[in-house]
Design a protein around this motif. Sequence first.
Motif, PDB file in Angstrom:
ATOM      1  N   LEU A 181       0.847  -1.191   0.000  1.00  0.00           N
ATOM      2  CA  LEU A 181       0.000   0.000   0.000  1.00  0.00           C
ATOM      3  C   LEU A 181       0.877   1.233   0.000  1.00  0.00           C
ATOM      4  O   LEU A 181       1.952   1.254   0.605  1.00  0.00           O
TER       5      LEU A 181
ATOM      6  N   THR B 299       0.896   5.324   0.946  1.00  0.00           N
ATOM      7  CA  THR B 299       0.193   6.270   1.799  1.00  0.00           C
ATOM      8  C   THR B 299       1.031   7.520   2.007  1.00  0.00           C
ATOM      9  O   THR B 299       2.260   7.473   1.920  1.00  0.00           O
TER      10      THR B 299
ATOM     11  N   GLU C 174      -6.698   4.149   7.552  1.00  0.00           N
ATOM     12  CA  GLU C 174      -7.144   4.097   6.152  1.00  0.00           C
ATOM     13  C   GLU C 174      -6.507   5.220   5.344  1.00  0.00           C
ATOM     14  O   GLU C 174      -7.156   5.834   4.511  1.00  0.00           O
TER      15      GLU C 174
ATOM     16  N   GLN D 229      -4.150   5.086   3.040  1.00  0.00           N
ATOM     17  CA  GLN D 229      -3.548   4.734   1.752  1.00  0.00           C
ATOM     18  C   GLN D 229      -4.347   5.314   0.582  1.00  0.00           C
ATOM     19  O   GLN D 229      -5.550   5.470   0.666  1.00  0.00           O
TER      20      GLN D 229
ATOM     21  N   CYS E  64      -3.375   4.137  -2.787  1.00  0.00           N
ATOM     22  CA  CYS E  64      -3.384   3.065  -3.786  1.00  0.00           C
ATOM     23  C   CYS E  64      -2.556   1.892  -3.279  1.00  0.00           C
ATOM     24  O   CYS E  64      -1.874   1.993  -2.260  1.00  0.00           O
TER      25      CYS E  64
ATOM     26  N   SER F 198      -4.762  -0.852  -7.255  1.00  0.00           N
ATOM     27  CA  SER F 198      -6.057  -0.573  -6.642  1.00  0.00           C
ATOM     28  C   SER F 198      -6.032   0.835  -6.061  1.00  0.00           C
ATOM     29  O   SER F 198      -5.089   1.204  -5.361  1.00  0.00           O
TER      30      SER F 198
ATOM     31  N   SER G 138      -7.868   3.408  -3.593  1.00  0.00           N
ATOM     32  CA  SER G 138      -8.767   3.384  -2.437  1.00  0.00           C
ATOM     33  C   SER G 138     -10.011   4.235  -2.647  1.00  0.00           C
ATOM     34  O   SER G 138     -11.101   3.854  -2.249  1.00  0.00           O
ATOM     35  N   LYS G 139      -9.848   5.395  -3.258  1.00  0.00           N
ATOM     36  CA  LYS G 139     -10.977   6.292  -3.528  1.00  0.00           C
ATOM     37  C   LYS G 139     -11.140   6.470  -5.032  1.00  0.00           C
ATOM     38  O   LYS G 139     -11.404   7.557  -5.527  1.00  0.00           O
TER      39      LYS G 139
ATOM     40  N   HIS H 105     -16.417   2.699  -3.573  1.00  0.00           N
ATOM     41  CA  HIS H 105     -15.218   3.534  -3.439  1.00  0.00           C
ATOM     42  C   HIS H 105     -14.060   3.099  -4.337  1.00  0.00           C
ATOM     43  O   HIS H 105     -13.486   3.907  -5.047  1.00  0.00           O
ATOM     44  N   ARG H 106     -13.683   1.853  -4.266  1.00  0.00           N
ATOM     45  CA  ARG H 106     -12.465   1.369  -4.927  1.00  0.00           C
ATOM     46  C   ARG H 106     -12.629   1.203  -6.428  1.00  0.00           C
ATOM     47  O   ARG H 106     -13.695   0.847  -6.913  1.00  0.00           O
TER      48      ARG H 106
END
Length: 108
Positions: free
Chosen positions: A36, A38, A45, A47, A49, A61, A63-64, A81-82
């Motif tokens: 991840l 961040t 939470e 992160q 991607c 991936s 996250s938002k 969200h993802r």
Amino acid sequence: MTENTLNLLPLADELEAFISNTIPESKTVSKYGGTLFTLNPEAKEGQFCGIFIYKEHVQISFSKGAALTDPNNLLGGSGKHRRHINLTSTNDIDLDELEKLLKQAAEL
């Protein structure tokens, strides 16, 4: 690990380096079987991607991801969200477009 997974490790490493170069202030955290990224490692939470190796592809991936502007429809997924991009090679994606998505994701 399967042979195909081993073949995907260099791609995952290349994508991780690309993300680190694009967002140099980001930190990595090993979690959920992937890496991840961040800007706030202390936040549960925080992160923006992650990179995950699957049997047949490497996934980026976001996250938002649902909140990202994606004019070229690179992002897959339909969750709340993802969003994600599945790759078998860096030739599968326009790196300039990926850079734009990463910068957006880091700002959210």
